[in-house]
Design a protein around this motif. Structure first.
Motif, mmCIF file in Angstrom:
data_model
loop_
_atom_site.group_PDB
_atom_site.id
_atom_site.type_symbol
_atom_site.label_atom_id
_atom_site.label_comp_id
_atom_site.label_asym_id
_atom_site.label_seq_id
_atom_site.Cartn_x
_atom_site.Cartn_y
_atom_site.Cartn_z
ATOM 1 N N SER A 54 0.826 -1.206 0.000
ATOM 2 C CA SER A 54 0.000 0.000 0.000
ATOM 3 C C SER A 54 0.862 1.260 0.000
ATOM 4 C CB SER A 54 -0.964 0.007 1.182
ATOM 5 O OG SER A 54 -0.278 0.076 2.397
ATOM 6 N N CYS A 55 2.022 1.195 0.622
ATOM 7 C CA CYS A 55 2.932 2.333 0.637
ATOM 8 C C CYS A 55 3.441 2.624 -0.784
ATOM 9 C CB CYS A 55 4.101 2.050 1.576
ATOM 10 S SG CYS A 55 5.270 3.402 1.728
ATOM 11 N N LEU A 56 3.872 1.590 -1.488
ATOM 12 C CA LEU A 56 4.345 1.761 -2.857
ATOM 13 C C LEU A 56 3.220 2.178 -3.791
ATOM 14 C CD1 LEU A 56 6.832 -1.231 -3.172
ATOM 15 C CD2 LEU A 56 7.376 1.194 -2.994
ATOM 16 N N SER A 57 2.033 1.625 -3.575
ATOM 17 C CA SER A 57 0.881 2.009 -4.383
ATOM 18 C C SER A 57 0.541 3.479 -4.183
ATOM 19 C CB SER A 57 -0.315 1.136 -4.010
ATOM 20 O OG SER A 57 -1.461 1.539 -4.699
ATOM 21 N N SER A 58 0.559 3.921 -2.941
ATOM 22 C CA SER A 58 0.273 5.321 -2.630
ATOM 23 C C SER A 58 1.334 6.243 -3.230
ATOM 24 C CB SER A 58 0.205 5.510 -1.119
ATOM 25 O OG SER A 58 0.025 6.860 -0.789
ATOM 26 N N ALA A 59 2.585 5.871 -3.095
ATOM 27 C CA ALA A 59 3.668 6.686 -3.655
ATOM 28 C C ALA A 59 3.559 6.760 -5.179
ATOM 29 C CB ALA A 59 5.024 6.122 -3.237
ATOM 30 N N GLY A 60 3.244 5.639 -5.808
ATOM 31 C CA GLY A 60 3.084 5.614 -7.264
ATOM 32 C C GLY A 60 1.937 6.498 -7.721
ATOM 33 N N SER A 61 0.845 6.455 -6.991
ATOM 34 C CA SER A 61 -0.309 7.284 -7.322
ATOM 35 C C SER A 61 0.025 8.774 -7.191
ATOM 36 C CB SER A 61 -1.473 6.922 -6.395
ATOM 37 O OG SER A 61 -2.565 7.761 -6.634
ATOM 38 N N LYS A 62 0.701 9.124 -6.126
ATOM 39 C CA LYS A 62 1.086 10.525 -5.919
ATOM 40 C C LYS A 62 2.083 10.979 -6.988
ATOM 41 C CE LYS A 62 0.186 10.652 -0.962
ATOM 42 N NZ LYS A 62 -0.749 9.548 -0.990
ATOM 43 N N TRP A 63 2.991 10.106 -7.387
ATOM 44 C CA TRP A 63 3.971 10.430 -8.419
ATOM 45 C C TRP A 63 3.272 10.689 -9.755
ATOM 46 C CZ3 TRP A 63 8.362 12.457 -9.248
ATOM 47 C CH2 TRP A 63 9.090 12.221 -10.418
ATOM 48 N N ARG A 64 2.300 9.825 -10.122
ATOM 49 C CA ARG A 64 1.565 10.020 -11.373
ATOM 50 C C ARG A 64 0.754 11.312 -11.334
ATOM 51 N NH1 ARG A 64 0.967 4.673 -10.410
ATOM 52 N NH2 ARG A 64 -1.174 4.901 -9.652
ATOM 53 N N THR A 65 0.133 11.607 -10.193
ATOM 54 C CA THR A 65 -0.627 12.846 -10.040
ATOM 55 C C THR A 65 0.288 14.060 -10.185
ATOM 56 O OG1 THR A 65 -2.224 11.760 -8.601
ATOM 57 C CG2 THR A 65 -2.123 14.159 -8.482
ATOM 58 N N PHE A 66 1.461 13.989 -9.586
ATOM 59 C CA PHE A 66 2.431 15.077 -9.677
ATOM 60 C C PHE A 66 2.842 15.321 -11.126
ATOM 61 C CE2 PHE A 66 7.006 16.347 -9.533
ATOM 62 C CZ PHE A 66 6.816 17.635 -9.049
ATOM 63 N N LYS A 67 3.143 14.239 -11.868
ATOM 64 C CA LYS A 67 3.543 14.394 -13.261
ATOM 65 C C LYS A 67 2.404 14.949 -14.108
ATOM 66 C CE LYS A 67 5.024 10.218 -13.947
ATOM 67 N NZ LYS A 67 5.593 9.061 -14.634
ATOM 68 N N THR A 68 1.175 14.520 -13.822
ATOM 69 C CA THR A 68 0.012 15.043 -14.543
ATOM 70 C C THR A 68 -0.159 16.532 -14.283
ATOM 71 O OG1 THR A 68 -1.094 12.902 -14.466
ATOM 72 C CG2 THR A 68 -2.488 14.826 -14.826
ATOM 73 N N THR A 69 -0.019 16.939 -13.024
ATOM 74 C CA THR A 69 -0.140 18.355 -12.675
ATOM 75 C C THR A 69 0.942 19.171 -13.365
ATOM 76 O OG1 THR A 69 -1.109 17.779 -10.545
ATOM 77 C CG2 THR A 69 -0.206 19.993 -10.758
ATOM 78 N N LEU A 70 2.177 18.679 -13.356
ATOM 79 C CA LEU A 70 3.251 19.379 -14.051
ATOM 80 C C LEU A 70 2.956 19.515 -15.542
ATOM 81 C CD1 LEU A 70 6.590 17.984 -12.559
ATOM 82 C CD2 LEU A 70 5.656 20.274 -12.306
ATOM 83 N N THR A 71 2.436 18.452 -16.128
ATOM 84 C CA THR A 71 2.135 18.477 -17.558
ATOM 85 C C THR A 71 1.061 19.513 -17.871
ATOM 86 O OG1 THR A 71 2.736 16.148 -17.761
ATOM 87 C CG2 THR A 71 1.401 17.078 -19.519
ATOM 88 N N LYS A 72 -0.022 19.490 -17.104
ATOM 89 C CA LYS A 72 -1.137 20.414 -17.370
ATOM 90 C C LYS A 72 -0.780 21.861 -17.038
ATOM 91 C CE LYS A 72 -4.957 17.210 -16.653
ATOM 92 N NZ LYS A 72 -6.122 16.917 -15.799
ATOM 93 N N GLU A 73 -0.203 22.081 -15.865
ATOM 94 C CA GLU A 73 0.015 23.443 -15.368
ATOM 95 C C GLU A 73 1.313 24.080 -15.854
ATOM 96 O OE1 GLU A 73 -2.322 25.063 -13.636
ATOM 97 O OE2 GLU A 73 -3.580 23.279 -13.800
ATOM 98 N N CYS A 74 2.334 23.276 -16.098
ATOM 99 C CA CYS A 74 3.651 23.855 -16.378
ATOM 100 C C CYS A 74 4.177 23.562 -17.779
ATOM 101 C CB CYS A 74 4.654 23.362 -15.354
ATOM 102 S SG CYS A 74 4.209 23.787 -13.668
ATOM 103 N N VAL A 75 3.552 22.657 -18.493
ATOM 104 C CA VAL A 75 3.985 22.403 -19.869
ATOM 105 C C VAL A 75 2.937 22.961 -20.834
ATOM 106 C CG1 VAL A 75 4.554 20.647 -21.591
ATOM 107 C CG2 VAL A 75 5.343 20.383 -19.247
ATOM 108 N N TYR A 76 1.705 22.450 -20.767
ATOM 109 C CA TYR A 76 0.684 22.871 -21.722
ATOM 110 C C TYR A 76 0.309 24.346 -21.574
ATOM 111 C CZ TYR A 76 0.016 17.931 -22.798
ATOM 112 O OH TYR A 76 0.197 16.634 -23.183
ATOM 113 N N LYS A 77 0.266 24.864 -20.375
ATOM 114 C CA LYS A 77 -0.093 26.276 -20.192
ATOM 115 C C LYS A 77 1.052 27.222 -20.538
ATOM 116 C CE LYS A 77 -3.837 25.867 -16.900
ATOM 117 N NZ LYS A 77 -4.350 26.269 -15.581
ATOM 118 N N ARG A 78 2.264 26.707 -20.643
ATOM 119 C CA ARG A 78 3.428 27.544 -20.962
ATOM 120 C C ARG A 78 3.945 27.289 -22.372
ATOM 121 N NH1 ARG A 78 7.704 26.860 -16.091
ATOM 122 N NH2 ARG A 78 6.542 27.795 -14.390
ATOM 123 N N ILE A 79 3.217 26.556 -23.164
ATOM 124 C CA ILE A 79 3.742 26.062 -24.429
ATOM 125 C C ILE A 79 4.213 27.172 -25.360
ATOM 126 C CG2 ILE A 79 1.621 25.883 -25.773
ATOM 127 C CD1 ILE A 79 2.763 22.948 -26.369
#
Length: 125
Positions: A54-79
């Motif tokens: 569950s610890c690894l699952s939680s960390a993986g989920s948070k990591w994917r969420t972080f990358k998604t947020t970076l993609t939406k907020e810091c890549v696509y909005k700054r393109i």
């Protein structure tokens, strides 16, 4: 119908067990050329086997969420801005790592995969 009884749970089995003498990440401070947070496999925590999955699952989920947020907020909005090549403020992301991330997110392969997953998500609604 009688209410269901909750099973008795030993609360100690559900707490992460951390060795208090060794709770800090293990970083070799003698290697000045090495960036300890990039690809370093010596950063470890002792976690109970009951919590490992569950610890690894939680960390993986948070990591994917972080990358998604970076993609939406810091890549696509700054393109179309000069800020695309600069890591977000306060992120402590190395410039080369950030550039590789941006390149990967703007690739045709990533766009195709993203579109496929968006279609799958629509089917699950």
């Amino acid at each position: 119908m009688a209410p269901r009884k909750k099973p008795k749970v030993d609360r100690d089995d559900h707490k992460p067990k951390v060795d208090r003498d060794d709770h800090e990440p293990k970083v070799d401070h003698d290697d000045h050329d090495h960036e300890p947070w990039v690809g370093d496999d010596t950063l470890t925590f002792n976690v109970s086997p009951a919590w490992k999955k569950s610890c690894l699952s939680s960390a993986g989920s948070k990591w994917r969420t972080f990358k998604t947020t970076l993609t939406k907020e810091c890549v696509y909005k700054r393109i179309d801005t000069p800020y695309l090549n600069i890591p977000p403020d306060g992120s402590d992301i190395d410039l080369n790592v950030w550039k590789d991330f941006v390149i990967s997110r703007l690739s045709d392969k990533f766009k195709q995969m993203s579109d496929e997953h968006k279609e799958l998500a629509k089917l699950n609604k």
